[in-house]
Motif scaffolding. Structure first.
Motif, PDB file in Angstrom:
ATOM      1  N   MET A  51       0.805  -1.262   0.183  1.00 24.53           N
ATOM      2  CA  MET A  51       0.133   0.141  -0.087  1.00 24.53           C
ATOM      3  C   MET A  51       0.929   1.358   0.085  1.00 24.53           C
ATOM      4  SD  MET A  51      -3.102  -0.409  -0.245  1.00 24.53           S
ATOM      5  CE  MET A  51      -3.542   1.330   0.008  1.00 24.53           C
ATOM      6  N   HIS A  52       2.091   1.105   0.857  1.00 23.30           N
ATOM      7  CA  HIS A  52       2.686   2.466   1.041  1.00 23.30           C
ATOM      8  C   HIS A  52       3.514   2.476  -0.595  1.00 23.30           C
ATOM      9  CE1 HIS A  52       5.439   5.215   2.940  1.00 23.30           C
ATOM     10  NE2 HIS A  52       6.308   4.825   2.383  1.00 23.30           N
ATOM     11  N   PHE A  53       3.864   1.465  -1.124  1.00 26.62           N
ATOM     12  CA  PHE A  53       4.434   1.793  -2.491  1.00 26.62           C
ATOM     13  C   PHE A  53       3.666   2.177  -3.357  1.00 26.62           C
ATOM     14  CE2 PHE A  53       6.360   0.197  -6.474  1.00 26.62           C
ATOM     15  CZ  PHE A  53       7.557   0.361  -6.438  1.00 26.62           C
ATOM     16  N   THR A  54       2.408   1.580  -3.406  1.00 33.92           N
ATOM     17  CA  THR A  54       1.179   2.119  -4.348  1.00 33.92           C
ATOM     18  C   THR A  54       0.903   3.528  -4.168  1.00 33.92           C
ATOM     19  OG1 THR A  54       0.255  -0.164  -4.134  1.00 33.92           O
ATOM     20  CG2 THR A  54      -1.154   1.655  -4.833  1.00 33.92           C
ATOM     21  N   ASP A  55       1.110   4.048  -2.924  1.00 34.99           N
ATOM     22  CA  ASP A  55       0.921   5.591  -2.897  1.00 34.99           C
ATOM     23  C   ASP A  55       2.013   6.497  -3.448  1.00 34.99           C
ATOM     24  OD1 ASP A  55      -1.479   5.086  -1.206  1.00 34.99           O
ATOM     25  OD2 ASP A  55      -0.496   5.132   0.555  1.00 34.99           O
ATOM     26  N   GLN A  56       2.958   5.863  -3.323  1.00 34.37           N
ATOM     27  CA  GLN A  56       4.212   6.679  -3.904  1.00 34.37           C
ATOM     28  C   GLN A  56       4.281   6.514  -5.574  1.00 34.37           C
ATOM     29  OE1 GLN A  56       6.698   8.485  -2.238  1.00 34.37           O
ATOM     30  NE2 GLN A  56       5.606   7.692  -0.275  1.00 34.37           N
ATOM     31  N   VAL A  57       3.756   5.446  -6.226  1.00 31.26           N
ATOM     32  CA  VAL A  57       3.681   5.417  -7.332  1.00 31.26           C
ATOM     33  C   VAL A  57       2.563   6.250  -8.045  1.00 31.26           C
ATOM     34  CG1 VAL A  57       3.184   3.724  -9.225  1.00 31.26           C
ATOM     35  CG2 VAL A  57       4.660   3.163  -7.714  1.00 31.26           C
ATOM     36  N   LEU A  58       1.451   6.329  -7.457  1.00 28.82           N
ATOM     37  CA  LEU A  58       0.735   7.341  -7.937  1.00 28.82           C
ATOM     38  C   LEU A  58       0.845   8.458  -7.761  1.00 28.82           C
ATOM     39  CD1 LEU A  58      -2.499   5.356  -5.934  1.00 28.82           C
ATOM     40  CD2 LEU A  58      -2.127   5.223  -8.460  1.00 28.82           C
ATOM     41  N   LYS A  59       1.346   8.987  -6.458  1.00 25.54           N
ATOM     42  CA  LYS A  59       1.952  10.403  -6.458  1.00 25.54           C
ATOM     43  C   LYS A  59       2.826  10.723  -7.539  1.00 25.54           C
ATOM     44  CE  LYS A  59       1.690  10.627  -1.395  1.00 25.54           C
ATOM     45  NZ  LYS A  59       2.327  10.794  -0.062  1.00 25.54           N
ATOM     46  N   VAL A  60       3.795   9.833  -7.935  1.00 24.98           N
ATOM     47  CA  VAL A  60       4.865   9.949  -8.979  1.00 24.98           C
ATOM     48  C   VAL A  60       4.103  10.354 -10.201  1.00 24.98           C
ATOM     49  CG1 VAL A  60       6.942   9.379 -10.277  1.00 24.98           C
ATOM     50  CG2 VAL A  60       6.875   9.364  -7.627  1.00 24.98           C
ATOM     51  N   PHE A  65       1.986  13.181 -14.965  1.00 22.05           N
ATOM     52  CA  PHE A  65       0.916  13.457 -16.279  1.00 22.05           C
ATOM     53  C   PHE A  65       0.452  14.949 -16.005  1.00 22.05           C
ATOM     54  CE2 PHE A  65      -0.284   8.791 -15.887  1.00 22.05           C
ATOM     55  CZ  PHE A  65       0.515   8.407 -16.858  1.00 22.05           C
ATOM     56  N   PHE A  66       0.561  15.308 -14.865  1.00 19.05           N
ATOM     57  CA  PHE A  66      -0.041  16.640 -14.811  1.00 19.05           C
ATOM     58  C   PHE A  66       0.897  17.761 -15.264  1.00 19.05           C
ATOM     59  CE2 PHE A  66       0.067  20.730 -12.353  1.00 19.05           C
ATOM     60  CZ  PHE A  66      -1.478  21.073 -12.418  1.00 19.05           C
ATOM     61  N   PHE A  67       2.339  17.480 -15.041  1.00 17.09           N
ATOM     62  CA  PHE A  67       3.196  18.434 -15.601  1.00 17.09           C
ATOM     63  C   PHE A  67       3.187  18.319 -17.120  1.00 17.09           C
ATOM     64  CE2 PHE A  67       5.196  18.690 -11.334  1.00 17.09           C
ATOM     65  CZ  PHE A  67       4.891  20.100 -11.138  1.00 17.09           C
ATOM     66  N   ILE A  68       3.254  17.025 -17.640  1.00 19.99           N
ATOM     67  CA  ILE A  68       3.381  17.026 -19.179  1.00 19.99           C
ATOM     68  C   ILE A  68       2.121  17.565 -19.833  1.00 19.99           C
ATOM     69  CG2 ILE A  68       2.857  15.346 -20.912  1.00 19.99           C
ATOM     70  CD1 ILE A  68       4.773  13.192 -19.626  1.00 19.99           C
ATOM     71  N   TYR A  69       0.803  17.609 -19.230  1.00 19.41           N
ATOM     72  CA  TYR A  69      -0.102  18.271 -19.724  1.00 19.41           C
ATOM     73  C   TYR A  69      -0.097  19.484 -19.697  1.00 19.41           C
ATOM     74  CZ  TYR A  69      -5.227  20.026 -20.019  1.00 19.41           C
ATOM     75  OH  TYR A  69      -6.086  20.610 -20.623  1.00 19.41           O
ATOM     76  N   VAL A  70       0.265  20.051 -18.792  1.00 29.05           N
ATOM     77  CA  VAL A  70       0.599  21.752 -18.623  1.00 29.05           C
ATOM     78  C   VAL A  70       1.774  22.229 -19.452  1.00 29.05           C
ATOM     79  CG1 VAL A  70       1.417  23.606 -16.961  1.00 29.05           C
ATOM     80  CG2 VAL A  70      -0.271  21.785 -16.124  1.00 29.05           C
ATOM     81  N   LEU A  71       2.768  21.560 -19.641  1.00 31.92           N
ATOM     82  CA  LEU A  71       3.955  22.029 -20.478  1.00 31.92           C
ATOM     83  C   LEU A  71       3.403  21.682 -22.010  1.00 31.92           C
ATOM     84  CD1 LEU A  71       7.042  20.300 -18.874  1.00 31.92           C
ATOM     85  CD2 LEU A  71       6.337  22.888 -18.719  1.00 31.92           C
ATOM     86  N   ASP A 101      16.927   2.908 -10.865  1.00 35.09           N
ATOM     87  CA  ASP A 101      16.242   2.932  -9.537  1.00 35.09           C
ATOM     88  C   ASP A 101      14.746   2.113  -9.605  1.00 35.09           C
ATOM     89  OD1 ASP A 101      18.656   4.097  -8.613  1.00 35.09           O
ATOM     90  OD2 ASP A 101      17.673   6.135  -8.631  1.00 35.09           O
ATOM     91  N   TYR A 102      13.790   2.740 -10.319  1.00 34.36           N
ATOM     92  CA  TYR A 102      12.726   2.059 -10.567  1.00 34.36           C
ATOM     93  C   TYR A 102      12.482   0.624 -10.725  1.00 34.36           C
ATOM     94  CZ  TYR A 102      10.641   6.709 -10.909  1.00 34.36           C
ATOM     95  OH  TYR A 102      10.184   8.045 -10.543  1.00 34.36           O
ATOM     96  N   ILE A 103      13.439   0.104 -11.646  1.00 35.93           N
ATOM     97  CA  ILE A 103      13.637  -1.353 -11.841  1.00 35.93           C
ATOM     98  C   ILE A 103      13.985  -2.283 -10.765  1.00 35.93           C
ATOM     99  CG2 ILE A 103      14.620  -3.202 -13.316  1.00 35.93           C
ATOM    100  CD1 ILE A 103      14.439  -1.183 -15.710  1.00 35.93           C
ATOM    101  N   MET A 104      15.226  -1.467 -10.078  1.00 32.39           N
ATOM    102  CA  MET A 104      15.751  -2.267  -8.950  1.00 32.39           C
ATOM    103  C   MET A 104      14.515  -2.342  -7.749  1.00 32.39           C
ATOM    104  SD  MET A 104      19.738  -1.465  -9.384  1.00 32.39           S
ATOM    105  CE  MET A 104      20.021  -2.696  -7.790  1.00 32.39           C
ATOM    106  N   GLY A 105      14.036  -1.103  -7.542  1.00 34.27           N
ATOM    107  CA  GLY A 105      12.766  -0.945  -6.521  1.00 34.27           C
ATOM    108  C   GLY A 105      11.848  -2.265  -6.557  1.00 34.27           C
ATOM    109  N   LEU A 106      11.413  -2.195  -7.843  1.00 34.51           N
ATOM    110  CA  LEU A 106      10.156  -3.193  -8.128  1.00 34.51           C
ATOM    111  C   LEU A 106      10.848  -4.607  -7.755  1.00 34.51           C
ATOM    112  CD1 LEU A 106       8.826  -1.654 -11.386  1.00 34.51           C
ATOM    113  CD2 LEU A 106       7.751  -1.884  -9.176  1.00 34.51           C
ATOM    114  N   ALA A 107      12.210  -4.783  -8.128  1.00 33.44           N
ATOM    115  CA  ALA A 107      12.895  -6.223  -7.955  1.00 33.44           C
ATOM    116  C   ALA A 107      12.741  -6.348  -6.516  1.00 33.44           C
ATOM    117  CB  ALA A 107      14.161  -6.274  -8.646  1.00 33.44           C
ATOM    118  N   TYR A 108      13.087  -5.727  -5.812  1.00 34.68           N
ATOM    119  CA  TYR A 108      13.494  -5.776  -4.308  1.00 34.68           C
ATOM    120  C   TYR A 108      11.929  -5.840  -3.732  1.00 34.68           C
ATOM    121  CZ  TYR A 108      18.324  -4.411  -3.835  1.00 34.68           C
ATOM    122  OH  TYR A 108      19.568  -4.261  -3.906  1.00 34.68           O
ATOM    123  N   LEU A 109      11.203  -5.308  -4.426  1.00 36.17           N
ATOM    124  CA  LEU A 109       9.524  -5.338  -3.741  1.00 36.17           C
ATOM    125  C   LEU A 109       8.996  -6.637  -3.933  1.00 36.17           C
ATOM    126  CD1 LEU A 109       7.480  -3.717  -1.933  1.00 36.17           C
ATOM    127  CD2 LEU A 109       6.522  -3.129  -4.062  1.00 36.17           C
TER     128      LEU A 109
END
Length: 282
Positions: A51-60, A65-71, A101-109
């Motif tokens: 759940m903690h990891f899901t929260d972090q992924v959703l935030k990122v 997506f928001f910054f891509i839309y604005v830019l 970092d993302y790939i290794m994080g997913l592997a650890y998790l």
């Protein structure tokens, strides 16, 4: 009738997109939480980690997506990226480390190498309890109280003390007026007592020797909440005996504090009232 021109204005569009992103993230999080509530094939600690990891992924993802839309309203992003070799090369270099970092994080998790609350040793020199797992890094709380942040890409070696074993880590917060020498003597006696009485709880190696006996770690934190200093004792025990071992170590610490009349940390107002009552009695 709605004013369609109002909805064509950029600030309103941006606000609507931001709201959609927030609502979508909320429903995704709630769906994952309901899934965990309705199932039982994962333990509670594992569910909390995911759940903690899901929260972090959703935030990122939401921010990206928001910054891509604005830019996209100010720049032609595809042309800007593909039309500039320098920019494209710089972005590729930056994202190379981020993606790693993302790939290794997913592997650890997903290989279940780490969970929130695990005691880990990273690269042989940083050790502590995992307090946060994000999409790119870990945060561990060391014995000295410092919060250490390390990216997954910089982890060359990770030792987890919670795989088949658990670290009992109990402490007393003693008043700053307590003589440290006396406290050290008492805590060392408690460690010896625990090693004698509860040796069957300790994890042993192939030769039958304890991996880490109950050990007094001296003062691990100063001026805790402005009340006193923390004196800690720890030891590595078999995972199945962790709860019972922790209770018994806490009992020995409480008994030693009572018998030896150690000055426990107290609220400042309580100490002030005691001093006032003492002065009034004279």
């Amino acid at each position: 009738m709605f004013n369609l021109e109002l909805f064509n204005k950029l600030p309103v569009k941006i606000l609507i997109v931001a709201l959609i992103i927030v609502v979508t993230a909320y429903f995704i999080r709630r769906s994952v939480q309901l899934f965990f509530d309705k199932t039982s094939f994962l333990d509670e600690n594992r569910e909390e980690t995911l759940m903690h990891f899901t929260d972090q992924v959703l935030k990122v993802l939401g921010l990206v997506f928001f910054f891509i839309y604005v830019l996209s309203h100010f720049f032609n992003l595809p042309r800007l990226v593909t039309g500039s070799v320098v920019v494209a090369g710089a972005l590729a270099l930056i994202f190379q480390h981020i993606i790693r970092d993302y790939i290794m994080g997913l592997a650890y998790l997903f290989e279940r190498q780490i969970n929130l609350g695990d005691y880990v040793i990273i690269n042989g020199n940083k050790q502590g309890k995992i307090e946060e797992i994000s999409v790119r890094h870990l945060k561990i709380r060391q014995y000295d109280g410092y919060l250490y942040t390390v990216s997954y890409g910089s982890i060359n070696e990770l030792q987890n003390g919670n795989r088949g074993m658990r670290r009992v880590n109990e402490s007393l917060i003693l008043n700053y007026r307590q003589n440290p020498d006396e406290a050290f003597h008492v805590m060392e006696e408690v460690a010896r007592t625990c090693n004698e009485k509860y040796s069957e709880y300790l994890l042993t190696d192939l030769d039958g020797k304890p991996v880490e006996r109950f050990t007094f770690n001296q003062i691990t934190e100063l001026n805790v909440d402005y009340k006193g200093h923390r004196y800690s004792l720890s030891g590595i025990v078999k995972e199945a005996h962790f709860v019972d071992a922790s209770k018994r170590v806490r009992y020995e610490l409480a008994l030693a504090a009572y018998v030896n009349k150690l000055k426990m940390a107290e609220n400042g107002e309580i100490e002030k009232n005691k001093r006032n009552d003492s002065q009034a009695s004279y």
